[in-house]
Design an enzyme around this catalytic site. Structure first.
Site, PDB file in Angstrom:
ATOM      1  N   ASP A  68       5.055  12.055   2.871  1.00 43.33           N
ATOM      2  CA  ASP A  68       5.704  11.156   1.904  1.00 43.33           C
ATOM      3  C   ASP A  68       4.640  10.704   0.908  1.00 43.33           C
ATOM      4  OD1 ASP A  68       7.109   9.220   0.516  1.00 43.33           O
ATOM      5  OD2 ASP A  68       7.636   8.020   2.266  1.00 43.33           O
TER       6      ASP A  68
ATOM      7  N   GLY B 104       6.007  -1.943  -4.427  1.00 40.32           N
ATOM      8  CA  GLY B 104       5.601  -2.381  -5.756  1.00 40.32           C
ATOM      9  C   GLY B 104       4.157  -1.992  -5.982  1.00 40.32           C
ATOM     10  N   LYS B 105       3.832  -1.536  -7.187  1.00 43.48           N
ATOM     11  CA  LYS B 105       2.498  -1.007  -7.440  1.00 43.48           C
ATOM     12  C   LYS B 105       1.410  -2.061  -7.203  1.00 43.48           C
ATOM     13  CE  LYS B 105       1.845   2.208 -10.458  1.00 43.48           C
ATOM     14  NZ  LYS B 105       1.870   3.354  -9.538  1.00 43.48           N
TER      15      LYS B 105
ATOM     16  N   ASP C 192      -1.101   4.445  -5.689  1.00 42.61           N
ATOM     17  CA  ASP C 192      -1.556   3.053  -5.631  1.00 42.61           C
ATOM     18  C   ASP C 192      -2.763   2.924  -4.703  1.00 42.61           C
ATOM     19  OD1 ASP C 192       0.601   2.370  -7.287  1.00 42.61           O
ATOM     20  OD2 ASP C 192       1.919   2.133  -5.554  1.00 42.61           O
TER      21      ASP C 192
ATOM     22  N   ASN D  42      -2.187   9.820 -15.087  1.00 43.27           N
ATOM     23  CA  ASN D  42      -1.887  11.194 -14.729  1.00 43.27           C
ATOM     24  C   ASN D  42      -1.578  11.956 -16.023  1.00 43.27           C
ATOM     25  OD1 ASN D  42       0.844  10.659 -15.390  1.00 43.27           O
ATOM     26  ND2 ASN D  42       1.383  10.259 -13.265  1.00 43.27           N
TER      27      ASN D  42
ATOM     28  N   GLY E 209       6.369   6.213   4.339  1.00 43.56           N
ATOM     29  CA  GLY E 209       6.313   4.867   3.795  1.00 43.56           C
ATOM     30  C   GLY E 209       5.125   4.690   2.874  1.00 43.56           C
TER      31      GLY E 209
ATOM     32  N   GLY F 298      -3.362  16.532 -10.017  1.00 40.15           N
ATOM     33  CA  GLY F 298      -2.691  17.199  -8.918  1.00 40.15           C
ATOM     34  C   GLY F 298      -3.640  18.108  -8.153  1.00 40.15           C
TER      35      GLY F 298
ATOM     36  N   ASN G 235       1.277  -2.862  -3.386  1.00 40.43           N
ATOM     37  CA  ASN G 235       0.704  -1.703  -2.703  1.00 40.43           C
ATOM     38  C   ASN G 235      -0.814  -1.659  -2.857  1.00 40.43           C
ATOM     39  OD1 ASN G 235       3.220  -0.834  -1.886  1.00 40.43           O
ATOM     40  ND2 ASN G 235       3.379   0.803  -3.394  1.00 40.43           N
TER      41      ASN G 235
END
Length: 356
Positions: free
Chosen positions: A267, A42-43, A273, A185, A308, A243, A46
């Site tokens: 990942d 969850g944002k 976050d 973003n 993760g 990016g 996190n």
């Protein structure tokens, strides 16, 4: 004023259900994946863990279900050193994020909000003491927009508000005016610029000033134009993550491009976050927007080198090690070199354009 917390995160707490896939399925298609793994996410949750791991005095204001996933989330927060006195329980099952991760490290996410959607303005008012004890307050949009509006209304004078509007929606003028910074973003910038500035959190359509009648088409493809258009809508400062090109930071006085950090990505889940949490913490510590964003870029880059979300977030010592390493000596994890700065922004390899 003395604050009890460097950062209060008001936002979502989800259980991340993650499956690795060789490729993501198309419409109507079924693909086989890896064994299911369950992680706290969850944002909001996190961001809280990311800040605490860096050393910030951190608290979380959120809502989880009275279930196994909720207990998993609380255990994770407490293990990281986050104050969970503001985490409410019950009202709905804990939110869940269904995540697929491909071999390049890119992910796709579908969120079932669950208890996150029940975090109400009344909950924020009940936690006024916690809200006013934080130097910086960070929020996202995986909780109701009217709840975010109540956060802005209840903050202590002199506190700083940081917002990552993800998932993006048109924003009320009062929320926009409080953002310092608004972190978006490229996709989120287009949504914010393409929608009206509404009068209040409850309004879906509102009055828009002539100076703010900018759309993605009218400002073109230049991020500096996007930054000027976003600032015209009211935020005190803006960070646009780009990016591989880095991150553009802007306020009424300056505009600067912060370079990205090359790493070997495993990942990308939760990297944005971690970026936002680090940025918010360093701004509260008195750093300039440019310096804080450069530090946040290193934090986000370190996070993608492990699998993760929360388990990948670095300590301050690990960030310092990354900053000291030459690009050629960065950890190799079997994936293409990638550049990371973006909250919710997929990163790109050297032969790819930046994904939206």
């Amino acid at each position: 004023m003395t604050y009890d917390y460097d950062l209060l995160v008001v936002g979502s707490a989800n259980a991340d259900l993650v499956i690795g896939v060789e490729r993501r399925p198309g419409a109507g298609e079924t693909v086989l994946g890896s064994d299911l793994s369950v992680h706290p996410g969850g944002k909001g949750a996190n961001q809280a863990v990311a800040a605490a791991r860096l050393g910030a005095r951190t608290a979380l204001l959120a809502r989880v279900g009275d279930d196994a996933h909720g207990r998993l989330l609380l255990d994770s927060q407490r293990a990281a050193g986050v104050d969970t006195a503001g985490v409410l329980s019950g009202g709905a099952p804990t939110g869940v994020a269904l995540i697929t991760v491909d071999p390049s490290g890119d992910n796709s996410i579908v969120v079932s909000p669950g208890a996150n959607a029940r975090l109400s303005p009344a909950d924020i008012r009940d936690a006024s003491g916690l809200l006013r004890a934080a130097r910086v307050v960070s929020a996202q949009l995986e909780i109701p927009l009217e709840t975010v509006g109540e956060v802005v209304a209840g903050m202590a004078p002199g506190s700083r508000f940081v917002l990552n509007p993800s998932p993006p929606v048109p924003l009320p003028a009062g929320i926009l005016a409080a953002c310092d910074p608004l972190i978006v973003n490229e996709h989120e910038a287009r949504v914010v610029l393409g929608g009206p500035v509404v009068d209040g959190p409850e309004d879906s359509v509102g009055e828009t000033s002539e100076s703010a009648r900018e759309t993605p088409e009218s400002v073109g493809d230049d991020p500096e134009e996007w930054a000027r258009a976003l600032l015209a809508r009211g935020p005190r400062s803006v960070v646009i993550t780009l990016g591989a090109r880095g991150a553009l930071v802007a306020d009424a006085r300056t505009t600067a491009l912060v370079p990205s950090v090359p790493v070997r990505a495993v990942d990308t889940t939760g990297a944005g976050d971690a970026f936002t949490a680090a940025l918010a913490w360093r701004l509260g510590a008195g750093e300039s927007l440019t310096v804080a964003a450069a530090y946040a870029a290193r934090v986000g880059a370190a996070a993608v080198t492990k699998e993760g979300a929360q388990v990948s977030f670095p300590t301050a010592a690990e960030v310092a090690s990354l900053a000291a390493a030459a690009p050629g000596s960065l950890p190799r994890a079997g994936a293409a070199e990638r550049h990371v700065t973006a909250p919710g922004q997929p990163v790109s390899g050297p032969d790819q354009g930046v994904a939206e």
